[in-house]
Scaffold this motif. Structure first.
Motif, short mmCIF file in Angstrom:
data_model
loop_
_atom_site.label_atom_id
_atom_site.label_comp_id
_atom_site.label_asym_id
_atom_site.label_seq_id
_atom_site.Cartn_x
_atom_site.Cartn_y
_atom_site.Cartn_z
N ARG A 198 51.85 70.60 17.01
CA ARG A 198 53.28 70.29 17.09
C ARG A 198 53.89 70.20 15.70
O ARG A 198 55.02 70.66 15.47
N LYS A 203 35.29 61.01 20.90
CA LYS A 203 35.55 61.89 19.76
C LYS A 203 36.29 63.15 20.21
O LYS A 203 37.23 63.59 19.54
N SER A 243 41.09 66.39 20.23
CA SER A 243 42.09 67.09 21.03
C SER A 243 43.49 66.56 20.73
O SER A 243 44.44 67.34 20.58
N SER A 244 43.61 65.24 20.61
CA SER A 244 44.90 64.65 20.29
C SER A 244 45.38 65.07 18.91
O SER A 244 46.55 65.40 18.71
N ILE A 245 44.46 65.08 17.93
CA ILE A 245 44.82 65.50 16.58
C ILE A 245 45.22 66.97 16.57
O ILE A 245 46.21 67.34 15.94
N ASP A 246 44.45 67.80 17.26
CA ASP A 246 44.80 69.23 17.34
C ASP A 246 46.19 69.41 17.94
O ASP A 246 46.98 70.21 17.45
N HIS A 247 46.47 68.65 18.98
CA HIS A 247 47.78 68.75 19.63
C HIS A 247 48.89 68.32 18.67
O HIS A 247 49.92 68.98 18.55
N THR A 248 48.64 67.20 17.97
CA THR A 248 49.64 66.68 17.02
C THR A 248 49.84 67.66 15.87
O THR A 248 50.97 67.93 15.47
N LYS A 266 38.29 63.48 22.71
CA LYS A 266 39.68 63.13 23.02
C LYS A 266 40.50 62.97 21.75
O LYS A 266 41.64 63.42 21.68
N VAL A 267 39.91 62.34 20.73
CA VAL A 267 40.62 62.15 19.47
C VAL A 267 40.89 63.50 18.81
O VAL A 267 42.00 63.77 18.34
#
Length: 126
Positions: free
Chosen positions: A61, A48, A53-58, A50-51
């Motif tokens: 951007r 969770k 973090s990935s969503i926050d990064h996306t 990691k997901v």
């Protein structure tokens, strides 16, 4: 490997017991850490994180991209002093008004046509 039988152990039995106790405690801590790492809740929590973090990064951007696009549009419609550029705003406004007007007229025609068709079919059935 070194041969421990050739060097005499000069520790006392109490020292040996203390060393064994310390090693057992260290081993127990290590096993607890391994158990916590492989526990299903920990694995799910890590996934969770990691997901998220990935969503926050996306999203970060995407925010930067949208902010850049808004700034580009703003620079086209406003001059350096912040005053509106009427020579660019007026044509854009006219296009928007025209499109909205065409959509309104089109939706009225569709609504009027559907009402006529439905009332005409009722009359035929009588």
């Amino acid at each position: 490997m070194s041969d421990t039988s050739s060097t005499p152990d000069i520790r006392t039995p109490a020292q040996i017991e203390a060393d064994i106790k310390r090693r057992r405690e260290t081993l127990a801590e290590t096993l607890d850490e391994i158990g916590a790492r492989v526990h299903p809740k920990t694995i799910v929590g890590d996934a969770k994180a990691k997901v998220v973090s990935s969503i926050d990064h996306t999203l970060g951007r995407a925010y930067v991209g949208v902010n850049r696009a808004v700034s580009d549009v703003k620079s086209q419609l406003v001059n350096e002093e912040g005053a509106p550029r009427l020579e660019r705003i007026v044509p854009v406004a006219l296009v928007v008004v025209g499109v909205v007007g065409m959509l309104a007229v089109g939706s009225r025609r569709g609504a009027v046509g559907s009402r006529r068709g439905s009332s005409g079919s009722r009359r035929r059935k009588r």
